[in-house]
Design an enzyme around this catalytic site. Structure first.
Site, PDB file in Angstrom:
ATOM      1  N   LYS A 162       0.785  -1.238   0.000  1.00 23.99           N
ATOM      2  CA  LYS A 162       0.000   0.000   0.000  1.00 23.99           C
ATOM      3  C   LYS A 162       0.817   1.289   0.000  1.00 23.99           C
ATOM      4  O   LYS A 162       0.304   2.373   0.219  1.00 23.99           O
ATOM      5  CB  LYS A 162      -1.028   0.070   1.155  1.00 23.99           C
ATOM      6  CG  LYS A 162      -1.902  -1.126   1.371  1.00 23.99           C
ATOM      7  CD  LYS A 162      -2.075  -2.046   0.202  1.00 23.99           C
ATOM      8  CE  LYS A 162      -2.939  -1.508  -0.907  1.00 23.99           C
ATOM      9  NZ  LYS A 162      -2.878  -2.455  -2.078  1.00 23.99           N
ATOM     10  N   GLY A 180       2.668   2.059  -2.711  1.00 21.60           N
ATOM     11  CA  GLY A 180       2.868   2.451  -4.105  1.00 21.60           C
ATOM     12  C   GLY A 180       3.653   1.422  -4.913  1.00 21.60           C
ATOM     13  O   GLY A 180       4.277   1.756  -5.929  1.00 21.60           O
ATOM     14  N   THR A 181       3.586   0.170  -4.484  1.00 19.09           N
ATOM     15  CA  THR A 181       4.287  -0.922  -5.176  1.00 19.09           C
ATOM     16  C   THR A 181       3.935  -0.944  -6.667  1.00 19.09           C
ATOM     17  O   THR A 181       4.818  -1.033  -7.524  1.00 19.09           O
ATOM     18  CB  THR A 181       3.870  -2.283  -4.553  1.00 19.09           C
ATOM     19  OG1 THR A 181       3.825  -2.146  -3.140  1.00 19.09           O
ATOM     20  CG2 THR A 181       4.806  -3.391  -4.967  1.00 19.09           C
ATOM     21  N   HIS A 190       8.204  -7.471  -0.531  1.00 22.94           N
ATOM     22  CA  HIS A 190       7.706  -6.746   0.648  1.00 22.94           C
ATOM     23  C   HIS A 190       8.530  -7.131   1.884  1.00 22.94           C
ATOM     24  O   HIS A 190       8.217  -6.716   2.986  1.00 22.94           O
ATOM     25  CB  HIS A 190       6.249  -7.117   0.928  1.00 22.94           C
ATOM     26  CG  HIS A 190       5.250  -6.571  -0.056  1.00 22.94           C
ATOM     27  ND1 HIS A 190       5.313  -5.297  -0.579  1.00 22.94           N
ATOM     28  CD2 HIS A 190       4.118  -7.116  -0.579  1.00 22.94           C
ATOM     29  CE1 HIS A 190       4.283  -5.111  -1.390  1.00 22.94           C
ATOM     30  NE2 HIS A 190       3.546  -6.193  -1.412  1.00 22.94           N
ATOM     31  N   TYR A 200       6.566   8.235  -1.743  1.00 27.55           N
ATOM     32  CA  TYR A 200       5.413   8.350  -2.634  1.00 27.55           C
ATOM     33  C   TYR A 200       5.117   9.830  -2.907  1.00 27.55           C
ATOM     34  O   TYR A 200       4.874  10.241  -4.039  1.00 27.55           O
ATOM     35  CB  TYR A 200       4.228   7.669  -1.941  1.00 27.55           C
ATOM     36  CG  TYR A 200       2.936   7.594  -2.708  1.00 27.55           C
ATOM     37  CD1 TYR A 200       2.607   6.448  -3.426  1.00 27.55           C
ATOM     38  CD2 TYR A 200       2.012   8.635  -2.677  1.00 27.55           C
ATOM     39  CE1 TYR A 200       1.401   6.358  -4.105  1.00 27.55           C
ATOM     40  CE2 TYR A 200       0.807   8.553  -3.352  1.00 27.55           C
ATOM     41  CZ  TYR A 200       0.496   7.411  -4.074  1.00 27.55           C
ATOM     42  OH  TYR A 200      -0.694   7.323  -4.735  1.00 27.55           O
ATOM     43  N   ARG A 210      -7.102   2.778  -6.143  1.00 32.82           N
ATOM     44  CA  ARG A 210      -8.227   3.323  -5.391  1.00 32.82           C
ATOM     45  C   ARG A 210      -8.328   4.816  -5.691  1.00 32.82           C
ATOM     46  O   ARG A 210      -9.048   5.221  -6.580  1.00 32.82           O
ATOM     47  CB  ARG A 210      -8.062   3.031  -3.890  1.00 32.82           C
ATOM     48  CG  ARG A 210      -9.310   3.342  -3.053  1.00 32.82           C
ATOM     49  CD  ARG A 210      -9.054   3.096  -1.581  1.00 32.82           C
ATOM     50  NE  ARG A 210      -8.035   3.979  -1.037  1.00 32.82           N
ATOM     51  CZ  ARG A 210      -8.275   5.163  -0.487  1.00 32.82           C
ATOM     52  NH1 ARG A 210      -9.498   5.605  -0.379  1.00 32.82           N
ATOM     53  NH2 ARG A 210      -7.277   5.916  -0.040  1.00 32.82           N
ATOM     54  N   LYS A 211      -7.532   5.633  -4.974  1.00 31.46           N
ATOM     55  CA  LYS A 211      -7.566   7.069  -5.238  1.00 31.46           C
ATOM     56  C   LYS A 211      -6.242   7.585  -5.763  1.00 31.46           C
ATOM     57  O   LYS A 211      -6.195   8.523  -6.550  1.00 31.46           O
ATOM     58  CB  LYS A 211      -7.905   7.808  -3.948  1.00 31.46           C
ATOM     59  CG  LYS A 211      -9.382   7.907  -3.658  1.00 31.46           C
ATOM     60  CD  LYS A 211      -9.608   9.033  -2.672  1.00 31.46           C
ATOM     61  CE  LYS A 211     -11.096   9.265  -2.469  1.00 31.46           C
ATOM     62  NZ  LYS A 211     -11.317  10.187  -1.337  1.00 31.46           N
TER      63      LYS A 211
HETATM   64  P1  A3P Z   1      -4.762   4.511  -2.225  1.00 32.60           P
HETATM   65  O1  A3P Z   1      -5.472   3.362  -1.575  1.00 32.60           O
HETATM   66  O2  A3P Z   1      -4.381   5.573  -1.239  1.00 32.60           O
HETATM   67  O3  A3P Z   1      -5.460   5.052  -3.399  1.00 32.60           O
HETATM   68  P2  A3P Z   1       0.368  -0.823  -3.564  1.00 32.60           P
HETATM   69  O4  A3P Z   1       0.590  -0.767  -5.028  1.00 32.60           O
HETATM   70  O5  A3P Z   1       1.653  -0.828  -2.756  1.00 32.60           O
HETATM   71  O6  A3P Z   1      -0.561  -1.893  -3.157  1.00 32.60           O
HETATM   72  O7  A3P Z   1      -0.288   0.574  -3.158  1.00 32.60           O
HETATM   73  C1  A3P Z   1      -1.583   0.881  -3.550  1.00 32.60           C
HETATM   74  C2  A3P Z   1      -1.779   2.376  -3.417  1.00 32.60           C
HETATM   75  O8  A3P Z   1      -1.099   3.030  -4.485  1.00 32.60           O
HETATM   76  C3  A3P Z   1      -3.240   2.754  -3.528  1.00 32.60           C
HETATM   77  O9  A3P Z   1      -3.358   3.946  -2.769  1.00 32.60           O
HETATM   78  C4  A3P Z   1      -3.352   2.992  -5.028  1.00 32.60           C
HETATM   79  O10 A3P Z   1      -4.472   3.739  -5.403  1.00 32.60           O
HETATM   80  C5  A3P Z   1      -2.053   3.718  -5.297  1.00 32.60           C
HETATM   81  N1  A3P Z   1      -1.624   3.643  -6.697  1.00 32.60           N
HETATM   82  C6  A3P Z   1      -1.728   2.586  -7.550  1.00 32.60           C
HETATM   83  N2  A3P Z   1      -1.237   2.915  -8.749  1.00 32.60           N
HETATM   84  C7  A3P Z   1      -0.797   4.185  -8.670  1.00 32.60           C
HETATM   85  C8  A3P Z   1      -0.204   5.080  -9.607  1.00 32.60           C
HETATM   86  N3  A3P Z   1       0.028   4.725 -10.859  1.00 32.60           N
HETATM   87  N4  A3P Z   1       0.110   6.320  -9.179  1.00 32.60           N
HETATM   88  C9  A3P Z   1      -0.136   6.699  -7.920  1.00 32.60           C
HETATM   89  N5  A3P Z   1      -0.706   5.909  -6.985  1.00 32.60           N
HETATM   90  C10 A3P Z   1      -1.036   4.655  -7.353  1.00 32.60           C
END
Ligand code: A3P
Length: 317
Positions: free
Chosen positions: A66, A68-69, A128, A214, A283-284
């Site tokens: 979560k 920004g992977t 992770h 991020y 998500r957002k």
């Molecule tokens: P939110 O839930 O705050 O929107 P991970 O990839 O580590 O699982 O993290 C997921 C988070 O990164 C989510 O955050 C997701 O919306 C956001 N995310 C996914 N793709 C992204 C992108 N291309 N640019 C910015 N944020 C992104």
């Protein structure tokens, strides 16, 4: 005869069943070497520790879930493969970023841990795992690692949504899991220990460990893309720079671009023991969304805890 991987996996299951366990998240977590894990993921990690053979030119993208992977995978994949693919016919237009960069410890669809050993060099991998869990430290000093961290408040809110989506129908009480998160009890937590390990390594070996936030990518993505390319030993040429290639990388990997693709709206990520809709990774994608979910008082509490942990490290949020 039991295949070797199953033999070790059975022995790991036994070992894990004896570890301290605590409930509260959607599944009980086990404590191993000061970190909390879902048992299945810890088993994957233990198997990976037995099977992963680091190569000196591996690049490892490390994150806590979560943080920004998905974004980091997309950016690095695009940067290192930019001579191979055109932007109009790019693998990321039809594949989820999670699919194009495999995890060291999480098994892909139909695959096992030997899959990553079969990949040609140089490999782009992700994890992770806390740094101290990666065999690199002892076996091989020369892999490059990019670590991506995120404001713990936003990572927490993102985790809460993800966990509720992941375990269909589960609705975790936000206040309760916030208290647990603040105690350091969360998957891969304590949250701050995970990023502090990588932060310290990036201070000691900046040419090998790059630490990103991020929020910094959000505020100037093209700058970070250039820095990433430099760090990965593939700097943009003047012609690429003049041609706006860094900006095109940013655009392709942008939240709006990726989230609106059909593959990321309707596709699935399948593993050995799990199935995930690609859409759960989008998500957002904003900085500061925590304000819509946790109170100022809660935010202040978490900020103070994290700040205390950061004292003397030189890292700030
Ligand atoms: P939110 O839930 O705050 O929107 P991970 O990839 O580590 O699982 O993290 C997921 C988070 O990164 C989510 O955050 C997701 O919306 C956001 N995310 C996914 N793709 C992204 C992108 N291309 N640019 C910015 N944020 C992104």
């Amino acid at each position: 005869e039991i295949p070797p991987e199953h033999a070790s996996s059975k022995c790991h299951t036994n070992f894990i069943s004896k570890l301290p366990t605590r409930e509260g998240w959607s599944q009980p977590l086990v404590l191993y070497k000061d970190y909390w894990f879902r048992p299945q993921l810890l088993e994957n990690i233990l198997v990976a520790q037995d099977t992963y053979m680091p190569r000196s030119n591996d690049v490892i993208l490390a994150t806590q879930p979560k943080c920004g992977t998905t974004w980091l995978k997309a950016l690095c994949f695009t940067i290192v493969n930019r001579s191979q693919y055109s932007f109009s016919n790019h693998p990321l237009l039809t594949r989820n970023p999670q699919h194009v960069v495999p995890f060291i410890e999480i098994r892909n669809e139909g695959g096992d841990h030997n899959y990553i050993e079969s990949l040609p060099s140089p490999r782009l991998l992700s994890t992770h795992m806390p740094l101290s869990f990666i065999p690199i430290e002892t076996k091989n000093q020369s892999c490059r690692i990019v670590y991506l961290c995120r404001d713990p408040k936003d990572a927490f809110v993102s985790r809460w949504y993800f966990e509720n989506k992941l375990f269909n129908g589960c609705s975790l009480d936000l206040g309760k899991i916030f208290d647990m998160f603040c105690e350091g009890f969360s998957p891969y937590g304590p949250f701050w220990n995970h990023f502090l390990e990588y932060w310290k390594a990036s201070m000691e070996r900046p040419e090998k460990v790059m630490f990103l936030k991020y929020e910094d990518i959000k505020s100037d993505p093209a700058l970070v893309v250039r820095k990433l390319a430099d760090f990965l030993g593939m700097p943009f040429t003047k012609a690429e720079d003049d041609g706006g290639i860094p900006e095109q990388v940013v655009k392709l990997c942008d939240f709006e671009t990726l989230a609106s693709l059909q593959v990321n709206q309707t596709g699935l990520v399948r593993g050995k023991n799990y199935e995930l809709h690609n859409s759960v990774f989008f998500r957002k994608g904003r900085v500061g969304d925590w304000v819509n979910h946790i109170s100022e008082e809660m935010a202040g509490r978490l900020d103070r805890i994290v700040q205390e942990k950061l004292i003397g490290s030189g890292l700030t949020f």
